[in-house]
Design a protein around this motif. Structure first.
Motif, short mmCIF file in Angstrom:
data_model
loop_
_atom_site.label_atom_id
_atom_site.label_comp_id
_atom_site.label_asym_id
_atom_site.label_seq_id
_atom_site.Cartn_x
_atom_site.Cartn_y
_atom_site.Cartn_z
N ARG A 186 0.85 -1.20 0.00
CA ARG A 186 0.00 0.00 0.00
C ARG A 186 0.87 1.24 0.00
O ARG A 186 1.98 1.24 0.55
N GLU A 198 -4.59 7.04 -2.25
CA GLU A 198 -4.10 5.82 -1.63
C GLU A 198 -4.14 4.71 -2.68
O GLU A 198 -5.14 4.54 -3.37
N GLU A 200 -3.41 0.56 -3.61
CA GLU A 200 -3.27 -0.78 -3.06
C GLU A 200 -2.48 -1.66 -4.05
O GLU A 200 -2.34 -1.33 -5.22
#
Length: 249
Positions: A186, A198, A200
């Protein structure tokens, strides 16, 4: 600071110029021709076998751009996937703030323009993407159908680990504080302390730090459009990076 902070590797190709002072670096292309690759960059690695950055860590710096930007530029971590003018290529991995001028069309994140100022990640060396590689050619043809693209490309995007957020290009013209917090699987991107993206399923490393500005462009789309080249620029363009810090989390 990165390992051997006093040993930054400086690259100046074509008309590229790297200037250093106590606070950081100014990477400049005084001008660029369409038949010569020009690049000004700093990195913390000498070769693809010399990457030292792994999560969990934090990159922070201050940066701004100047001039009529033509080409690509940015800063962050990557696996030195390719070098213009050579045949050397590897599937890309990157976690970075990434600028591409309008001549570029790297449209791998659905709903996000293929150019601009972005917080971005890609992890094309993941097992999920490698498993899909044999179906790449028919996949390009299927993606030319709008309904199939809307249905199937999210699967391809996840497999290639592409995650992007488009940022306001006005940020480029003034100094701002940029931060990447890179964890196992992440990454969190922030500008002036505010989280802007953000991602992943990012690469787990090792990767190398790079900051650069050059005059190349690329077209890469799910529909199988691939093109690249060099852009002329009649005036100077530059990237200033200051107060670079890489530290463990």
């Amino acid at each position: 600071m990165p390992r051997g902070a006093a040993l930054w590797r400086v690259t100046e190709l074509g008309g590229g110029i790297v200037e250093r002072d106590d606070a950081g670096f100014r990477l400049t292309l005084p001008r660029a021709a369409s038949d010569v690759y020009s690049d000004a960059q700093i990195s913390d690695y000498a070769s693809r076998t010399d990457f030292s950055q792994r999560p969990p860590l934090r990159l922070s710096l201050r940066a701004r751009f100047d001039g009529d930007l033509k080409g690509t530029a940015g800063f962050g971590f990557w696996n030195h996937a390719f070098m213009p003018g050579t045949r050397s290529f590897r599937l890309p991995q990157a976690i970075w703030f990434f600028f591409t001028s309008r001549e570029n069309d790297i449209a791998l994140a659905r709903g996000i323009a293929g150019h601009g100022w972005k917080a971005a990640a890609i992890n094309a060396r993941s097992r999920r993407f490698l498993a899909l590689l044999p179906s790449a050619l028919p996949g390009f043809l299927l993606m030319r159908n709008r309904m199939l693209y809307a249905t199937l490309w999210p699967i391809g995007q996840r497999a290639i680990g592409v995650s992007e957020a488009l940022l306001d290009e006005a940020l480029c013209r003034e100094f701002h504080n940029y931060r990447i917090d890179w964890f196992d699987g992440r990454a969190v991107f922030a500008v002036d302390g505010e989280v802007v993206h953000e991602a992943e399923h990012v690469a787990s490393g090792p990767l190398g730090f790079i900051a650069w500005i050059d005059n190349q462009y690329a077209v890469v789309t799910p529909q199988g459009r691939f093109k690249g080249g060099l852009l002329p620029a009649s005036g100077a363009q530059s990237l200033e990076v200051r107060d670079i810090q890489i530290s463990p989390l």
